[in-house]
Enzyme design. Structure first.
Site, mmCIF file in Angstrom:
data_model
loop_
_atom_site.group_PDB
_atom_site.id
_atom_site.type_symbol
_atom_site.label_atom_id
_atom_site.label_comp_id
_atom_site.label_asym_id
_atom_site.label_seq_id
_atom_site.Cartn_x
_atom_site.Cartn_y
_atom_site.Cartn_z
ATOM 1 C CG ASP A 309 -2.075 -0.895 1.144
ATOM 2 O OD1 ASP A 309 -2.043 -1.783 0.272
ATOM 3 O OD2 ASP A 309 -3.024 -0.752 1.938
ATOM 4 C CG ASP A 310 0.076 3.904 2.221
ATOM 5 O OD1 ASP A 310 -1.030 3.467 1.876
ATOM 6 O OD2 ASP A 310 0.347 4.235 3.386
ATOM 7 C CG HIS A 360 -4.508 2.832 -0.588
ATOM 8 N ND1 HIS A 360 -5.499 2.293 0.207
ATOM 9 C CD2 HIS A 360 -3.489 3.137 0.270
ATOM 10 C CE1 HIS A 360 -5.095 2.279 1.464
ATOM 11 N NE2 HIS A 360 -3.885 2.798 1.539
ATOM 12 C CG HIS A 364 -3.576 7.154 3.008
ATOM 13 N ND1 HIS A 364 -3.923 6.966 4.332
ATOM 14 C CD2 HIS A 364 -3.139 5.963 2.584
ATOM 15 C CE1 HIS A 364 -3.688 5.722 4.682
ATOM 16 N NE2 HIS A 364 -3.213 5.080 3.629
ATOM 17 C CG HIS A 451 2.307 0.251 4.376
ATOM 18 N ND1 HIS A 451 1.980 -0.553 5.439
ATOM 19 C CD2 HIS A 451 1.213 1.010 4.122
ATOM 20 C CE1 HIS A 451 0.729 -0.282 5.814
ATOM 21 N NE2 HIS A 451 0.240 0.661 5.027
HETATM 22 ZN ZN ZN Z 1 -2.661 3.103 3.256
#
Ligand code: ZN
Length: 485
Positions: A309-310, A360, A364, A451
């Site tokens: 993620d991210d 995503h 955020h 991540h």
């Molecule tokens: Zn995230």
């Protein structure tokens, strides 16, 4: 809460004409001046657009939690050649995060109920104002929902490539013209609702301190200078955020040499950016081999879906792609739109390597704090960025912090994906611990949350791949897992 934007109000003050607009009762995400598509920055509050492809070698420094009771996410750009400006942004982000987490007072975080209930949120995102010639301008937008006010704070950062210097916003105005400039601002402010001569004087009356209130200054596409004030800085509610726009003809004589260049590069942007930096940007990602079709049948084989993620992040995601390729492992990347716009090449490489790219959100936020229109915007802009980078639209999304409700589901046709195992890698920053967590807890068909913005998390992956491959696991994408179960 809907935004109530007042029509621009014209002030005629002697020989000065000041225009301005203020909004009251606006919710943070409405006002957050950041919006992008893959190659351009839009809606940055000054009506300008920035071609991100000029920003070669830029890295986005991101960090976030996965804790719904303490949701925070921060990001700012690290631009080669503009180290002093990056350092200023880094410092400001660290101070805000430390304040949010209570670290500055050694106390408990302002977020997070002891019962694990949803806490208020901190979100710092960025947008580029100008990237042209020898001028770079960036705005950081902070949404801090622990605040009693509207919780939005914006700050602009300027870099002067000719002098190789970071210029705080007041540096757009020549030293000798600061007093005249501030007088004009004061006159523009004092007629506003919720603003009094006393409240303006408290902020701007002291030469020593006033610069800290002049922390958001940027030119419009027409060359006017817009000064933004956060709520409660120059007035009391219901004033809300206030902006004063000084027309080009008025402000131009007051500009510093750098201010003049910043104005010119905003109104008439160059297709080159030269900050005089010495750092040579490394290619973000190497070419990946074509992995071919994945024929794993997860109803028979032992499958696991690693999700990252991210990102994308440079160089972490490139390193990760190499490691995954070595074990012929596939994964799913839940990417953040503002990072996709900065690194479309990495997202393309993810897709080419046989991985799945999924949504995503743009920057955020806790989606359940937003209006349906804002939720749609967060997801649709990111989908567009992914499609522009890869040619393919995603089908999955992961709500930041796993925060989802019926309103979020109704706002999108993307299918939500949460996780079975949270490695808490963002907390530990320890490769051995992350590897141990995954290896000891892994069960067939698990969706694992990691991540790829943290080098320590990426460093854990070879051990995970080595050990679980030896135990007979196949690393598949989330869509492949779902399709073959
Ligand atoms: Zn995230």
């Amino acid at each position: 809460m809907p935004r109530h934007a007042l029509a621009p109000v014209l002030f005629l003050l002697g020989s000065l004409a000041l225009t301005g607009a203020c909004s009251t009762g606006s919710s943070p995400a409405d006002s957050a001046p950041s919006a992008d598509n893959p190659s351009r920055t839009r809606g940055n509050g000054t009506g300008t657009q920035v071609d991100l492809s000029k920003l070669k070698g830029v890295n986005i420094v991101s960090d976030s939690s996965t804790d719904r009771s303490c949701p925070w996410a921060t990001s700012y750009p690290d631009v080669p050649g503009a180290g002093a400006m990056t350092a200023a942004m880094k410092r400001d982000v660290e101070v805000r995060l430390a304040g949010f987490l209570g670290e500055d007072i050694g106390g408990p975080p302002s977020c997070g109920g002891a019962d694990g209930s949803e806490g208020p949120e901190l979100n710092v995102s960025f947008s580029f104002l100008v990237a042209s010639g020898d001028v770079l301008g960036v705005r950081l937008t902070t949404v801090d929902r622990t605040s009693n006010a509207d919780g939005i704070g914006t700050r602009t950062y300027w870099y002067d490539g000719a002098a190789k210097k970071y210029r705080p916003s007041p540096g757009l105005i020549a030293d000798g013209s600061r007093d005249t400039f501030v007088s004009a601002l004061k006159k523009g402010l004092e007629k506003r609702e919720g603003v009094t001569p006393e409240s303006v004087d408290a902020a701007l009356g002291d030469r020593e301190y006033r610069d800290s209130y002049l922390d958001d200054m940027a030119f419009t596409a027409d060359g006017d200078l817009r000064v933004d004030f956060d709520r409660d800085t120059v007035g009391l509610p219901p004033a809300g955020r206030i902006s004063v726009t000084l027309p080009r003809a008025i402000v131009t004589p007051w500009l510093s040499d750098f201010g003049s260049r910043a104005q010119a590069e905003t109104t008439d942007p160059d297709d080159k950016l030269d900050l005089g930096g010495t750092r040579t940007p490394a290619p973000a990602v190497a070419a990946q081999p074509d992995p071919g079709e994945d024929t794993t049948d997860c109803s028979k084989a032992k499958c696991i879906a690693l999700t990252f993620d991210d990102g994308p992040a440079a160089p972490e995601t490139g390193t990760l792609l190499k490691n995954l390729a070595q074990y012929k492992a596939r994964a799913t990347f839940f990417v953040v739109g503002q990072n996709v716009a900065t690194h479309p090449d990495i997202v393309r490489a993810e897709m080419k390597s046989g991985h799945e790219v999924a949504n995503h959100s743009w920057n955020h936020p806790v989606l359940t704090n937003l209006t349906p229109a804002q939720i749609r915007s967060q997801l649709e802009r990111t989908t567009t960025a992914i499609k522009d980078a890869t040619g393919k639209e995603p089908t999955l999304f992961r709500p930041p912090y796993g925060a989802i409700d019926d309103e979020v589901k109704a706002a999108t046709s993307l299918s939500p994906v949460l996780w079975d195992m949270d490695t808490l890698d963002w907390k530990t920053h320890d490769p051995a611990k992350v590897a141990r967590t995954v290896i000891s807890q892994a069960e067939p068909n698990d969706v694992v949350l990691i991540h790829d913005i943290h080098p320590t998390s990426v460093a854990a992956v070879p051990e995970i791949l080595r050990t679980l491959t030896a135990r007979g696991y196949h690393f598949v994408t989330v869509s492949h897992l779902r399709a073959t179960l």
